[in-house]
Scaffold this active site. Structure first.
Site, mmCIF file in Angstrom:
data_model
loop_
_atom_site.group_PDB
_atom_site.id
_atom_site.type_symbol
_atom_site.label_atom_id
_atom_site.label_comp_id
_atom_site.label_asym_id
_atom_site.label_seq_id
_atom_site.Cartn_x
_atom_site.Cartn_y
_atom_site.Cartn_z
ATOM 1 N N SER A 431 0.802 -1.212 0.000
ATOM 2 C CA SER A 431 0.000 0.000 0.000
ATOM 3 C C SER A 431 0.840 1.269 0.000
ATOM 4 C CB SER A 431 -0.993 -0.002 1.153
ATOM 5 O OG SER A 431 -0.330 0.277 2.356
ATOM 6 N N LYS A 474 -6.701 3.460 8.648
ATOM 7 C CA LYS A 474 -5.763 4.443 8.115
ATOM 8 C C LYS A 474 -6.318 5.861 8.230
ATOM 9 C CE LYS A 474 -3.365 1.368 4.905
ATOM 10 N NZ LYS A 474 -3.302 0.883 3.515
#
Ligand code: ATP
Ligand code: MG
Length: 523
Positions: A431, A474
């Site tokens: 990511s 996140k």
């Protein structure tokens, strides 16, 4: 006479026929032995185990769904999706008791309520609860027991749990199933597989007991911080329920309704004696904790309560008020200062978002270039996947150099150094792809990236931005760090519905489909 007593106890224990036969056989052997011999001791211990196991004892399920809902709400704030799933599960049990439901597995960072949800499920069913930590377990015998060859040998932890519970249908929570190990002593996960398999677990055989025991009435629930280390065959048996973590506002509410009253009571303070308001709780959360869950918050509140308990014990008059003024005298120097976003980032630095076992985290990527021969140097604690992402980022920058006004000869006359500071937890995963490209372009064009922007996404060699996991975690971390903009993969659009309104107001989230879209938004 001892023999008669044992025989009566065996009769009462309600063992299945074959088991009783085996037990009587052992009883016969004991009869023929010298009472003080060590072999007799081994057999006596075995018989005690067999007699005390809940062969028949079962607690009646309370399958009142409304009541279960009330109990889940009483113990936990919010978590609507999780509670709904649990209530559906219980409803199916009620309507079709024969149906073998999947095994629930709660996955999320520490302190988000996985264990306490399990406890709550047991309470709402009226069953016994037992928690068993699998963390660091490497030996198959821990699950399945040791053969009865020596005096100290014992059944495995499953059988031990059943004896402790005294009922054959407890809720057993297998905690930290992601931290299960394996080595030369055998693989505990294969034993667990048998425990969790509804086709096999009605005749689970512990090495010590050496007869089958029916585990099919046990309700197993697993917990884990991450999914990727859970052995695949085990994962296949489970239905994963994610619990991602709480926003500051949610934490304040949970603290007010649950944690503060509980800690106050545990520390001997009566209702109304402690004044600890919302504002102070926010300060505690910001200055003394940095976590997705509630573990440290609970600890700090506990510490406040103890200090106030002491005042009470020393006969100081209440109420005991905790305010933003006296908080620092009570808890000491703040451990975390409000993260001011850095005023400016130097060229070559971009902020990403990582997903670690303890929740979301911001991630610094630093790229510098220097005269050289086009070497790619990677430092920091980068995992293999992140190294590959760095390669892909470099290939992208090379292929698109012209569009960014980068001199394409950089691949021959400059070395590229990518550094990702490790921070508290090592990070890996694809990511960071978009962040790596952005930092690289920033370094090569000597143009800084906005300091209040974070991004996450995997990149393909063709420049597509691919979806990633842990979006809610996140975004929680990004908001906690004061970030104002976030770029996430377009294909993660569906995850946005899990993000509370409160967070959406504090950060602007944009979806990106291609790597080319990022740079204009980033600089
Ligand atoms: P770990 O991974 O460290 O084992 P966990 O997810 O099992 O963490 P718990 O021990 O269940 O965490 O929860 C920590 C504390 O927070 C407990 O006291 C629990 O009651 C409380 N808590 C967690 N979530 C909630 C919630 N939604 N409402 C009320 N209390 C909560
Ligand atoms: Mg736990």
């Amino acid at each position: 006479e001892e023999m008669e007593q044992l025989a009566r106890a065996i009769e009462r224990a309600g063992m299945p026929k074959d088991v009783r036969k085996e037990v009587y056989k052992q009883l016969k052997r004991l009869e023929g032995m010298h009472a003080e011999s060590s072999e007799a001791t081994v057999i006596r211990t075995y018989l005690d185990w067999m007699i005390e196991l809940p062969w028949k004892k079962i607690s009646r399920d309370r399958l009142d769904i409304k009541e279960a809902a009330r109990i889940l709400d009483e113990d936990h704030y919010d978590l609507t999706k999780v509670k709904d799933r649990i209530l559906e599960y219980l409803s199916v049990r009620k309507l079709n008791p024969k149906m073998k439901g999947p095994i629930l597995c709660f996955v999320g960072p520490p302190g988000v309520g996985k264990t306490s949800l399990g406890r709550s499920i047991a309470r709402s069913l009226g069953r016994k609860f037992h928690r068993m930590s699998l963390g660091g377990m490497r030996d198959e015998a821990e699950i399945r027991g040791h053969r009865r060859t020596y005096i100290g040998s014992m059944p495995g932890r499953i059988v031990q749990a059943l004896k402790l519970c005294g009922k054959r249908n407890p809720v057993i929570m297998l905690d930290e199933i992601d931290k299960l190990g394996s080595d030369f002593r055998g693989d505990p996960s294969s034993a667990l597989l048998e425990v969790l398999d509804p086709e096999q677990n009605n005749s689970f055989t512990d090495h010590y007991l050496n007869v089958p025991f029916d585990l099919s009435k046990v309700m197993f629930i697993c917990t884990a911080n991450v999914l990727d280390t859970i052995p695949q065959p085990l994962l296949d048996r489970m239905e994963v329920i994610r619990i991602p973590g709480y926003t500051e506002q949610e934490k304040v509410t949970i603290a007010e309704r649950y944690i503060v009253p509980r800690q106050a009571k545990d520390n001997g303070l009566k209702e109304g004696e402690l004044e600890l308001g919302e504002g102070v709780l926010s300060r505690i959360i910001r200055e003394y904790t940095s976590e997705a869950g509630l573990r440290n918050l609970e600890r700090e509140v506990g510490s406040v309560c103890r200090k106030m308990a002491r005042k009470k014990a020393e006969d100081e008059a209440g109420p005991y008020v905790v305010s933003t003024e006296n908080l620092h005298t009570i808890l000491g120097v703040p451990r975390f200062l409000e993260d001011e976003t850095e005023p400016d980032l130097p060229p070559g630095v971009a902020l990403g978002l990582a997903w670690t076992p303890v929740g979301g985290e911001t991630l610094h990527v630093e790229v510098t270039t220097m005269p050289g021969k086009g070497k790619l140097l990677l430092t920091g604690k980068l995992g293999d996947v992140m190294k590959e992402s760095a390669q892909a980022a470099l290939s992208f920058a090379r292929a698109h150099a012209g569009e960014y006004g980068i001199d394409p000869s950089f691949t021959e006359n400059r070395d590229i150094h990518v550094h990702v500071p490790a921070g508290a937890t090592p990070k890996d995963g694809p990511s960071a792809g978009v962040t790596l490209v952005t930092a690289l372009i920033s370094a090569l064009t000597e143009t800084p990236v906005r300091p209040d922007l974070v991004m996450t996404g995997e990149i393909s060699l063709r420049g597509r931005v691919l979806p990633v996991g842990g979006i809610k975690e996140k975004i929680l971390a990004a908001v906690a760090k004061g970030m104002k903009h976030a770029l996430i993969p377009a294909q993660n659009n569906k995850d946005l519905q899990d993000i509370p309104e409160e967070l959406r107001k504090r950060i602007q989230i944009e979806l990106v489909e291609r790597v080319e879209e990022i740079w204009p938004k980033a600089k």
